[in-house]
Design an enzyme around this catalytic site. Sequence first.
Site, PDB file in Angstrom:
ATOM      1  N   HIS A  94      29.902  44.798  72.866  1.00 55.96           N
ATOM      2  CA  HIS A  94      29.588  43.738  71.897  1.00 55.96           C
ATOM      3  C   HIS A  94      28.071  43.654  71.731  1.00 55.96           C
ATOM      4  O   HIS A  94      27.308  43.860  72.681  1.00 55.96           O
ATOM      5  CB  HIS A  94      30.147  42.399  72.376  1.00 55.96           C
ATOM      6  CG  HIS A  94      30.090  41.352  71.316  1.00 55.96           C
ATOM      7  ND1 HIS A  94      28.923  40.679  71.011  1.00 55.96           N
ATOM      8  CD2 HIS A  94      31.027  40.884  70.455  1.00 55.96           C
ATOM      9  CE1 HIS A  94      29.157  39.838  70.010  1.00 55.96           C
ATOM     10  NE2 HIS A  94      30.424  39.940  69.660  1.00 55.96           N
ATOM     11  N   GLU A 164      31.375  45.032  63.781  1.00 55.56           N
ATOM     12  CA  GLU A 164      30.793  43.701  63.776  1.00 55.56           C
ATOM     13  C   GLU A 164      29.299  43.811  63.488  1.00 55.56           C
ATOM     14  O   GLU A 164      28.489  43.952  64.418  1.00 55.56           O
ATOM     15  CB  GLU A 164      30.975  43.031  65.142  1.00 55.56           C
ATOM     16  CG  GLU A 164      32.417  42.882  65.564  1.00 55.56           C
ATOM     17  CD  GLU A 164      32.612  41.697  66.519  1.00 55.56           C
ATOM     18  OE1 GLU A 164      33.682  41.115  66.482  1.00 55.56           O
ATOM     19  OE2 GLU A 164      31.681  41.365  67.260  1.00 55.56           O
TER      20      GLU A 164
HETATM   21  O1  LIG Z   1      33.695  38.352  69.167  1.00 58.01           O
HETATM   22  C1  LIG Z   1      33.688  37.972  68.010  1.00 58.01           C
HETATM   23  C2  LIG Z   1      32.585  38.211  67.127  1.00 58.01           C
HETATM   24  O2  LIG Z   1      31.375  38.344  67.788  1.00 58.01           O
HETATM   25  C3  LIG Z   1      32.541  37.306  65.944  1.00 58.01           C
HETATM   26  O3  LIG Z   1      32.105  36.015  66.270  1.00 58.01           O
HETATM   27  P1  LIG Z   1      32.091  34.905  65.127  1.00 58.01           P
HETATM   28  O4  LIG Z   1      33.440  34.972  64.440  1.00 58.01           O
HETATM   29  O5  LIG Z   1      31.891  33.627  65.840  1.00 58.01           O
HETATM   30  O6  LIG Z   1      30.988  35.248  64.183  1.00 58.01           O
END
Ligand SMILES: O=C[C@H](O)COP(=O)(O)O
Length: 245
Positions: A94, A164
Site C-alpha cells: 500500500h 490505487e
Molecule cells: O485501502 C484503501 C485505500 O487506500 C483507499 O482508501 P480511501 O477509500 O479511504 O481513499
Amino acid sequence: MTEFWVGTSWKMTKTLGPAREFARGLRARRDWPVRPFVIPPATALATVAAELGPDSPVRLGAQNAHWEDAGAWTGEVSVPQVADAGATMLEIGHSERREHFAETDERVNLKVHAALRHGLLPLICVGESAEVRRAGGAAEFVADQVRMALAGVPDAVPALIAYEPIWAIGAAGRPAQPEAVAEIAATVAAAAGARATVLYGGSVDLGNAVDLALVPGIGGLFVGRAAWQVSDYLSIVDRVGERLG
Ligand SMILES: O=C[C@H](O)COP(=O)(O)O
C-alpha cells in the site's frame, strides 16, 4: 455471486469492540452478490475470524506481514502468524506503507513470495503519485511496479492487483476518472497477464462505486473510509451487485 470483488481495509482503525460489531454485520448477511473481503488491523484478525466462523464467504486479509517466516524482527508479524490468526489474503505495498515504512519494490516482491509460500492470496497495491501522472508517466510507472512485485512468480499463480493512485487515496484524495482507470487496468493486465484481477481503490464511495465497477478491465473495488461502517460497506456491495448481477 459474481466474480467481482468488493472489500475494505480498516487501516489503523477499530479496537476489538467495533471490529466484532462489523464482523457480526457481515456474518448476518446471507447472500453475497460479489466476492467480499475485509482487512482488519492485525490485532483484530483472530476476533474477526472467530466472529465470521469457519465457512464464511467473507475473505479475511492482513494489512501487512514480514517476508521472513520468523526471527528477531521486533514489532513485525509474519505470514504464518497472520495465517494462524485467520487471514487467507495479504495486502502488500500500500502506498502508505511504501511512503512511511520503506516498503520498496524489492520488499514487496519478497512479501509476495512469502504470501504464496504459505498459500495466501496476495493483494498487491500499486499506483502513481500526482507528479508522475502530471509528467505523463503513470502507465509506465505502474507497469514497472507490477513487474517488480511479480518477479519470479509463475504465470499461472493468481494475484489481485489494486490500482490505487496516491492522489486518489484518503480525505484529501479525489477519485480517478473511469477513463484513467481503464487505461491503467489495461496496463496492469499487460504487465501481469491473465493471472491478475485488477481492483480499483482511492476515494470509492456509494456515489461513484458503480461507475468505477463498470470500468472495462476492473474486477473489484478496494474501499477505505466509505466502508468503515458495516452498513455503508453493505450498501456499496448491494449497489455494485445490483448493477453487475
Ligand atoms: O485501502 C484503501 C485505500 O487506500 C483507499 O482508501 P480511501 O477509500 O479511504 O481513499
